[in-house]
Scaffold this active site. Structure first.
Site, PDB file in Angstrom:
ATOM      1  N   HIS A 170      40.113  74.810 -54.463  1.00 54.06           N
ATOM      2  CA  HIS A 170      38.956  75.552 -53.950  1.00 54.06           C
ATOM      3  C   HIS A 170      37.708  75.336 -54.804  1.00 54.06           C
ATOM      4  CE1 HIS A 170      36.868  78.439 -51.571  1.00 54.06           C
ATOM      5  NE2 HIS A 170      37.925  79.114 -51.173  1.00 54.06           N
ATOM      6  N   ASP A 376      40.364  64.977 -35.379  1.00 50.31           N
ATOM      7  CA  ASP A 376      41.126  64.042 -34.547  1.00 50.31           C
ATOM      8  C   ASP A 376      41.224  62.708 -35.281  1.00 50.31           C
ATOM      9  OD1 ASP A 376      42.207  62.358 -32.652  1.00 50.31           O
ATOM     10  OD2 ASP A 376      40.612  62.637 -31.168  1.00 50.31           O
TER      11      ASP A 376
END
EC number: 2.3.1.-
Length: 432
Positions: A170, A376
């Site tokens: 993070h 994708d």
């Protein structure tokens, strides 16, 4: 239950391609004041499930169009544009001088294969028929997983589907930033020559107010919170939104509705004393509050959020109507611009980024608007995503989406102990 074997076929570092130019090998990139928050030096783990596309065939070893091979090659290219993800952390967070050295050492990448189809394991729905440990990448023994900015594992299934296990630190990026990087990998995997969004590192764009004296160290008490997941239909959410508008003349979001319900259900199930303060905390994106300094075309992928904490007494959260709890949350969200501006100007006495992990604090994370569900790699968008943002000292609710083609909101929680789980489940099921 089907006996499943996941075999890790290769594990190694993937460096930038083309390699980092020699002049940049020792480049050190400064982190922002938010990046350097000690609590952010942890791994965010998630599984991204991709079903077999109608035009894809079974996985065949040696096929350069295998998902693992395609994603590995695209990752190498993306690291050339995002060299920090191929670098290593240097300096000390506590001393305030942590940076990223662009060493070009690379991201950790694991290729794996499962001896079954995704259908054989129920599409990796809960309860998981393959453990997360088998599907998430792990570094070599003795290596601190938070020392490697990003790790991936692509597990291919006999049906042609695959699961991408992602582990990111993070410190380097918030949810939007991590999704931006993964989107870049996906664009290159689909054959794009140029990224649609150019990455922007410049951490000096983030406010850097005077550092406050450290408060008491946070408690990391283990609570034994149990997992529970449920899906709420779009119609149910829309009905509550309409009721809220009729009552208050204002709009509310899916996040507001879902967060209010979990907060109320948890408060009721736990049975806090009426006068006890209960809190809900979430990281609010602040890019829209920094439009004067951030690039107009986007691209900034560092941590750019503010921890919003909403507080009420347990009696109000437990006994008021759900619409009233939604309003409490919305009133808290409305304070974001003012509170962020005060922090940025140094006009605060308590560091809002110094989080506490007490039993009466519920952390909520919304994964539906980060960009992961639109990724994708060439085989379509993910069927569903499983975040593992859980630590046993944090009460957590994560908002996601149910597996396609279902519509609605998936609420994944780990926020009550076993003694309270049935009442919590009953409260949530009564809502849906």
């Amino acid at each position: 239950m089907v006996a499943v074997t996941v075999m890790r076929k290769s594990r190694n570092f993937v460096g930038p391609s083309p390699p980092t130019p020699p002049a940049e090998i020792t480049t050190t990139l400064e982190l922002s004041s938010i990046d350097r928050v000690p609590g952010l030096r942890h791994n965010v783990r998630s599984l991204h499930v991709f079903r077999r596309h109608k035009n894809s065939g079974p996985v065949v070893d040696g096929d350069s169009r295998r998902p693992a091979a395609v994603i590995r090659a695209a990752l190498a290219r993306a690291l050339a544009d995002y060299p920090a993800f191929a670098g290593r952390f240097v300096g000390s967070l506590l001393a305030g001088d942590a940076c990223v050295a662009c060493t070009g050492e690379g991201a950790w990448f694991v290729e794996a294969a499962a001896d079954c189809s995704l259908d054989d394991v129920n599409g990796l729905e809960y309860p998981l028929m393959i453990s997360e440990e088998e599907l998430l990448p792990a570094p070599e023994d003795g290596v601190d997983p938070t020392s490697i900015p990003v790790m991936m594992q692509v597990t291919e299934f006999t049906c042609g589907g695959f699961i991408l296990g992602l582990v990111a630190v993070h410190t380097l990026a918030d949810g939007l930033g991590a999704a931006q990087f993964i989107t870049a990998v996906a664009e290159l995997a689909r054959g794009m020559d140029k990224l649609r969004v150019a990455p922007v590192w410049d951490r000096s764009l983030i406010p850097n107010p005077p550092k406050l004296p450290p408060g008491p160290p946070p408690s990391f008490q283990s609570f034994g919170f149990q997992h529970f997941s449920t899906d709420v239909t779009s119609d149910r959410i829309a009905h509550v939104k309409a009721e809220y508008f009729q009552t208050f003349g204002q709009y509310c979001s899916t996040f507001d509705v879902a967060t209010a319900k979990v907060w109320q259900a948890r408060t009721r199930a736990v049975g806090y004393k009426p006068e006890i303060q209960v809190h809900v905390c979430f990281f609010a994106n602040t890019r829209h509050l920094l439009t004067q300094v951030l690039p107009k075309d986007g691209g900034y992928y560092g941590n750019c959020f503010y921890p919003v904490t909403v507080t009420a007494i347990a009696e109000d959260v437990a006994t008021k109507e759900l619409l009233d709890v939604i309003k409490i949350i919305r009133d808290g969200k409305a304070r974001l611009p003012m509170e962020f501006a005060k922090w940025a100007s140094g006009d605060v006495k308590v560091d809002p980024y110094a989080l506490t992990f007490e039993h009466n604090v519920l952390f909520v994370s919304d994964w539906t608007r980060l960009g992961f569900f639109e990724v994708d790699y060439g085989w379509g968008t993910p069927n569903h995503i499983i975040p593992f943002t859980y630590a046993d000292y944090m009460a957590v609710a994560v908002l996601g989406a149910p597996p396609m083609p279902k519509k609605g909101t998936r609420i994944m929680t780990q926020c009550v102990e076993n003694k309270c789980i049935k009442e919590f489940q009953d409260e949530m099921k009564a809502f849906i």
